[in-house]
Design an enzyme around this catalytic site. Sequence first.
Site, mmCIF file in Angstrom:
data_model
loop_
_atom_site.group_PDB
_atom_site.id
_atom_site.type_symbol
_atom_site.label_atom_id
_atom_site.label_comp_id
_atom_site.label_asym_id
_atom_site.label_seq_id
_atom_site.Cartn_x
_atom_site.Cartn_y
_atom_site.Cartn_z
ATOM 1 N N ASP A 42 0.946 -1.319 -0.144
ATOM 2 C CA ASP A 42 -0.074 -0.131 0.065
ATOM 3 C C ASP A 42 0.875 1.149 0.094
ATOM 4 O OD1 ASP A 42 0.904 -0.594 2.706
ATOM 5 O OD2 ASP A 42 -1.222 0.069 3.542
ATOM 6 N N SER A 73 -21.589 0.577 24.178
ATOM 7 C CA SER A 73 -20.760 -0.839 23.657
ATOM 8 C C SER A 73 -21.626 -1.931 24.585
ATOM 9 C CB SER A 73 -19.688 -0.524 23.299
ATOM 10 O OG SER A 73 -19.057 -1.785 23.132
ATOM 11 N N GLY A 127 -8.567 -5.749 18.085
ATOM 12 C CA GLY A 127 -7.057 -5.621 18.231
ATOM 13 C C GLY A 127 -6.535 -6.782 17.490
ATOM 14 N N GLY A 129 -5.901 -7.163 14.080
ATOM 15 C CA GLY A 129 -5.763 -7.050 12.740
ATOM 16 C C GLY A 129 -6.982 -7.149 11.626
ATOM 17 N N LEU A 130 -7.917 -7.361 12.316
ATOM 18 C CA LEU A 130 -9.328 -7.647 11.409
ATOM 19 C C LEU A 130 -10.194 -6.162 11.366
ATOM 20 C CD1 LEU A 130 -10.097 -11.315 12.605
ATOM 21 C CD2 LEU A 130 -8.583 -10.486 10.603
ATOM 22 N N SER A 131 -9.467 -5.103 11.688
ATOM 23 C CA SER A 131 -10.125 -3.914 11.812
ATOM 24 C C SER A 131 -11.417 -3.721 12.282
ATOM 25 C CB SER A 131 -9.961 -3.597 10.130
ATOM 26 O OG SER A 131 -9.798 -2.190 10.001
ATOM 27 N N ASP A 177 -9.166 -0.266 4.817
ATOM 28 C CA ASP A 177 -9.953 -0.822 6.039
ATOM 29 C C ASP A 177 -11.212 -0.126 5.801
ATOM 30 O OD1 ASP A 177 -7.800 -1.911 6.603
ATOM 31 O OD2 ASP A 177 -7.394 -1.183 8.470
HETATM 32 P P1 ADP Z 1 -8.416 -3.675 15.168
HETATM 33 O O1 ADP Z 1 -8.810 -2.549 14.305
HETATM 34 O O2 ADP Z 1 -7.286 -4.367 14.216
HETATM 35 O O3 ADP Z 1 -9.373 -4.509 15.664
HETATM 36 P P2 ADP Z 1 -7.478 -1.254 16.939
HETATM 37 O O4 ADP Z 1 -6.513 -1.398 17.967
HETATM 38 O O5 ADP Z 1 -7.221 -0.626 15.696
HETATM 39 O O6 ADP Z 1 -7.554 -2.906 16.401
HETATM 40 O O7 ADP Z 1 -9.049 -0.957 17.169
HETATM 41 C C1 ADP Z 1 -9.632 -1.699 18.338
HETATM 42 C C2 ADP Z 1 -10.120 -0.756 19.274
HETATM 43 O O8 ADP Z 1 -11.422 -0.230 18.573
HETATM 44 C C3 ADP Z 1 -10.573 -1.248 20.675
HETATM 45 O O9 ADP Z 1 -9.626 -1.311 21.617
HETATM 46 C C4 ADP Z 1 -11.668 -0.341 20.791
HETATM 47 O O10 ADP Z 1 -11.255 0.684 21.379
HETATM 48 C C5 ADP Z 1 -12.225 -0.154 19.490
HETATM 49 N N1 ADP Z 1 -13.615 -0.730 19.210
HETATM 50 C C6 ADP Z 1 -13.578 -1.712 18.236
HETATM 51 N N2 ADP Z 1 -14.909 -2.188 18.222
HETATM 52 C C7 ADP Z 1 -15.605 -1.781 19.389
HETATM 53 C C8 ADP Z 1 -16.959 -1.857 20.082
HETATM 54 N N3 ADP Z 1 -17.969 -2.889 19.503
HETATM 55 N N4 ADP Z 1 -17.143 -1.409 21.336
HETATM 56 C C9 ADP Z 1 -16.284 -0.605 21.865
HETATM 57 N N5 ADP Z 1 -15.059 -0.374 21.266
HETATM 58 C C10 ADP Z 1 -14.534 -0.680 20.012
HETATM 59 MG MG MG Z 2 -7.763 -0.763 13.353
#
Ligand code: ADP
Ligand code: MG
Length: 395
Positions: A42, A73, A127, A129-131, A177
């Site tokens: 990318d 949430s 967290g 890596g699946l966004s 993403d």
């Molecule tokens: P990834 O995008 O790879 O899963 P990230 O660190 O970029 O990892 O994003 C994860 C973060 O997104 C979590 O720590 C949280 O803060 C937030 N998050 C994602 N989905 C939710 C949800 N359904 N409720 C609350 N927070 C969320």
């Molecule tokens: Mg992310």
Amino acid sequence: MEVALSDKEMEKLFVDKFGNDLRPFIKVRAPGRVNLIGEHTDYNDGFVFPMALTRQTTILAKPRTDGVIRIASSLEPQVVEFSIDAPVKKDPPKWSAYPRGVAEALRKKNLLKVGMDALAYTDVPLGGGLSSSASFEVASGLAMLTVNNASLAMPELALACQWAEHHYAGVPCGIMDQYISAMGVKGHAMLLDCRDLKPRQIPLDNTQVEFLIVNSNVKHELVQGEYTARRNQCHRAVELISRAFPMVKALRDVSMPMLEECRLNLDPVVFRRARHVITENQRTLDFAAALEAKNWKSAGKLMYASHESLRDDYGVSCPELDALVEICSGVSGIYGARMTGGGFGGSIVVMGRHAAMADAAATIDDQYPRRTGLQATHFVTTAGPGAHVVSGLAR
Ligand code: ADP
Ligand code: MG
């Protein structure tokens, strides 16, 4: 834990969180994603190939008459409240950065007149890596638009979500993403040209291939420093190659014969990094062609080749990821496997026939702990739909 909730459970949770009646409500969804091939391409103006997962973030929301957004949430205890009548504050808790940032991006476009009470839940692992972050952003944005009866083209929504990730979550990500979460099409994966940002939907027959996503459950510490080093090496390669070929602006513009011609001027490590990027771009285009031809075996071979190139030339794999790929390669009915994401841990993606998925999972559960002392977590997915409104407001 991230789990799917039934409609009933979710409606009950909404009433628990907000203490009021839910109706009328809207429901929207946006998926997480996996990159099938095209890794570390990318930032070299190359090609990536993400697919929307069947795992997604769902948001249930009720419009308000004022400019307040309250968001909860299923994974968090607090209800977060903020106003959209003025620039949205960057206040804690951390997880609220995502909907806050999206609200601010949409507010600046004058798309938000009213707020909402909204509950998010997700079965995308957080967290991993699946966004999950992009799926949370895109679902939040779509919920805000839907309660406002406002419309915004999906590429614009994706850009608003990327803006939120940059400015509120503090992650300087590319557009992949948010694009795939907003614009994924069921039964397709998206070939994305990172130079002109033009997506092409490539059919991926859900009845013939499925994907196993396997988290190695390791995260090595090196990631950030190594990532910066790779970017610098790519930059260095471009600098040197463009002396001989002035039209070269990025590794995207370099062919293997051109690279060979410059070999003597390049440090051997820089040469290998460039070779990964150049061959990976070609593999990504070839992968798209193989899928279009329903040639799963060829597509699978390209996945294995991608893994080897990331391991040997780009130096971003690790023994745990290599073990997982090797274990899967021995299972009948598996076409291909590779690490996905930045590397040094995280997940692999495995492509195979439906009947092979359970065998691959069982083989991993048996062999991976013996080889590494670790447990892997995994789930099966097909190419899911992009963001969509499940039920809107009656007009
Ligand atoms: P990834 O995008 O790879 O899963 P990230 O660190 O970029 O990892 O994003 C994860 C973060 O997104 C979590 O720590 C949280 O803060 C937030 N998050 C994602 N989905 C939710 C949800 N359904 N409720 C609350 N927070 C969320
Ligand atoms: Mg992310």
